[in-house]
Design a protein around this motif. Structure first.
Motif, PDB file in Angstrom:
ATOM      1  N   TRP A  23     165.357  75.139  31.087  1.00  0.00           N
ATOM      2  CA  TRP A  23     167.113  76.090  30.463  1.00  0.00           C
ATOM      3  C   TRP A  23     166.857  76.712  29.149  1.00  0.00           C
ATOM      4  CZ3 TRP A  23     169.685  75.996  34.469  1.00  0.00           C
ATOM      5  CH2 TRP A  23     169.721  75.087  35.428  1.00  0.00           C
ATOM      6  N   VAL A 143     165.037  80.113  32.380  1.00  0.00           N
ATOM      7  CA  VAL A 143     166.731  79.980  33.128  1.00  0.00           C
ATOM      8  C   VAL A 143     167.918  80.313  32.558  1.00  0.00           C
ATOM      9  CG1 VAL A 143     168.245  79.449  34.767  1.00  0.00           C
ATOM     10  CG2 VAL A 143     165.419  78.295  34.761  1.00  0.00           C
ATOM     11  N   ILE A 144     168.666  81.510  31.954  1.00  0.00           N
ATOM     12  CA  ILE A 144     169.244  80.909  30.938  1.00  0.00           C
ATOM     13  C   ILE A 144     170.923  81.229  31.739  1.00  0.00           C
ATOM     14  CG2 ILE A 144     170.499  83.069  29.782  1.00  0.00           C
ATOM     15  CD1 ILE A 144     167.659  84.336  29.364  1.00  0.00           C
ATOM     16  N   ILE A 206     173.292  89.040  30.221  1.00  0.00           N
ATOM     17  CA  ILE A 206     172.144  88.790  31.097  1.00  0.00           C
ATOM     18  C   ILE A 206     171.662  89.537  31.540  1.00  0.00           C
ATOM     19  CG2 ILE A 206     172.999  87.841  33.121  1.00  0.00           C
ATOM     20  CD1 ILE A 206     173.069  85.787  31.478  1.00  0.00           C
ATOM     21  N   ALA A 210     167.547  88.263  30.817  1.00  0.00           N
ATOM     22  CA  ALA A 210     167.742  87.553  32.343  1.00  0.00           C
ATOM     23  C   ALA A 210     167.104  88.660  33.419  1.00  0.00           C
ATOM     24  CB  ALA A 210     168.952  86.900  33.285  1.00  0.00           C
ATOM     25  N   ARG A 215     164.516  87.002  34.987  1.00  0.00           N
ATOM     26  CA  ARG A 215     164.168  85.514  34.527  1.00  0.00           C
ATOM     27  C   ARG A 215     165.936  85.117  35.403  1.00  0.00           C
ATOM     28  NH1 ARG A 215     164.222  87.108  28.436  1.00  0.00           N
ATOM     29  NH2 ARG A 215     161.213  86.659  28.367  1.00  0.00           N
ATOM     30  N   ASN A 217     168.887  83.647  36.433  1.00  0.00           N
ATOM     31  CA  ASN A 217     170.336  83.317  35.819  1.00  0.00           C
ATOM     32  C   ASN A 217     171.588  82.441  36.261  1.00  0.00           C
ATOM     33  OD1 ASN A 217     172.027  86.335  35.619  1.00  0.00           O
ATOM     34  ND2 ASN A 217     169.689  86.118  36.428  1.00  0.00           N
ATOM     35  N   THR A 218     173.280  82.563  35.162  1.00  0.00           N
ATOM     36  CA  THR A 218     173.850  82.253  35.698  1.00  0.00           C
ATOM     37  C   THR A 218     175.507  82.960  34.450  1.00  0.00           C
ATOM     38  OG1 THR A 218     175.268  81.044  37.032  1.00  0.00           O
ATOM     39  CG2 THR A 218     174.217  80.081  35.457  1.00  0.00           C
TER      40      THR A 218
END
Length: 257
Positions: A23, A143-144, A206, A210, A215, A217-218
């Motif tokens: 993360w 994971v972003i 993002i 990402a 990558r 992402n959320t």
């Protein structure tokens, strides 16, 4: 690659650089700080306006820090107000340097020319994004999670009913869709899917860190009256951490985070 270390600069703060998790927590609008070399540290707004959502995302930094602790993940926070320059915009976005926001004119930005824009890019915007880049490269499968907050009501607009919103781009919605399902299953939350805003903008954080890099992402938006102190921020982080872990496992078809 040179290891990234915890650091505080005029552009960004890195917390927990050595934490091992995949993360990476970001907070684009962590503060309302105006560097002293930008119009003498004063954008010409009263303190009440600088305390509003137009200048930063109230409560978001506390949630991001607490979430980083719980996920054993590094956190990158901006150290300049979004009114100085918005790090969640592409360099060619006309709202990168705001002159009017939610009915408020930003006096120090009205006369900002190309040289001033370039100075803010070089000293603040670009170093902040370079810090995210460096941390994102620690793992091949970073994971972003971007943490933001939103105001309960814009001026002359209806109240916003959502407690939390999850934003995503249709190019890669898997983690966000899984997180939305987890949040809805809690049963006591009004959850917005691409609310109170719709998706992402080309070149925003993002997209840059990402989507363009492939990558997961959320982007999480929490209504800022719900995170108005350290206790509430910690509670939201504690609620989100296990939901994010479960959502990632589901999004990746059972793979552990």
């Amino acid at each position: 690659m040179t290891p990234v270390q915890d650091k505080v600069t005029e552009a960004f703060e890195i917390v927990g650089a050595a934490r091992p998790a995949r993360w990476l927590i970001t907070c684009d609008h962590a503060t309302n700080r105006v560097p002293d070399w930008v119009s003498g540290g004063d954008l010409g707004l009263p303190a009440a306006d600088m305390a509003r959502h137009i200048a930063y995302d109230p409560g978001a930094a506390g949630v991001a820090r607490a979430l980083g602790d719980l996920l054993d993940a590094p956190v990158v926070l901006s150290r300049f107000s979004r009114l100085v320059m918005d790090p969640n915009r592409g360099e060619d976005d006309p709202t990168l340097l705001m002159r009017l926001y939610d009915g408020t004119v930003i006096p120090a930005n009205r006369a900002a020319d190309a040289d001033e824009r370039g100075r803010r890019l070089d000293r603040l915007y670009r170093p902040y994004h370079a810090a995210i880049d460096a941390l994102a490269q620690r793992h091949p499968d970073t994971v972003i999670v971007a943490i933001h907050s939103f105001t309960p009501q814009l001026r002359a607009r209806p109240p916003r009913p959502w407690h939390i919103g999850v934003l995503f781009d249709e190019a890669d919605p898997a983690l966000s869709h899984a997180l939305i399902a987890q949040l809805q299953a809690e049963g006591d939350l009004v959850v917005g899917a691409n609310q109170p805003y719709s998706g992402h903008l080309p070149g925003d954080s993002i997209d840059r860190h990402a989507l363009q890099a492939g990558r997961a992402n959320t982007l999480i938006e929490i209504r800022n009256d719900l995170i108005d102190g350290p206790a509430a921020q910690s509670l939201w982080a504690a609620r989100l951490a296990p939901l994010l872990q479960t959502a990632l496992t589901q999004a990746e078809g059972g793979r552990d985070a």
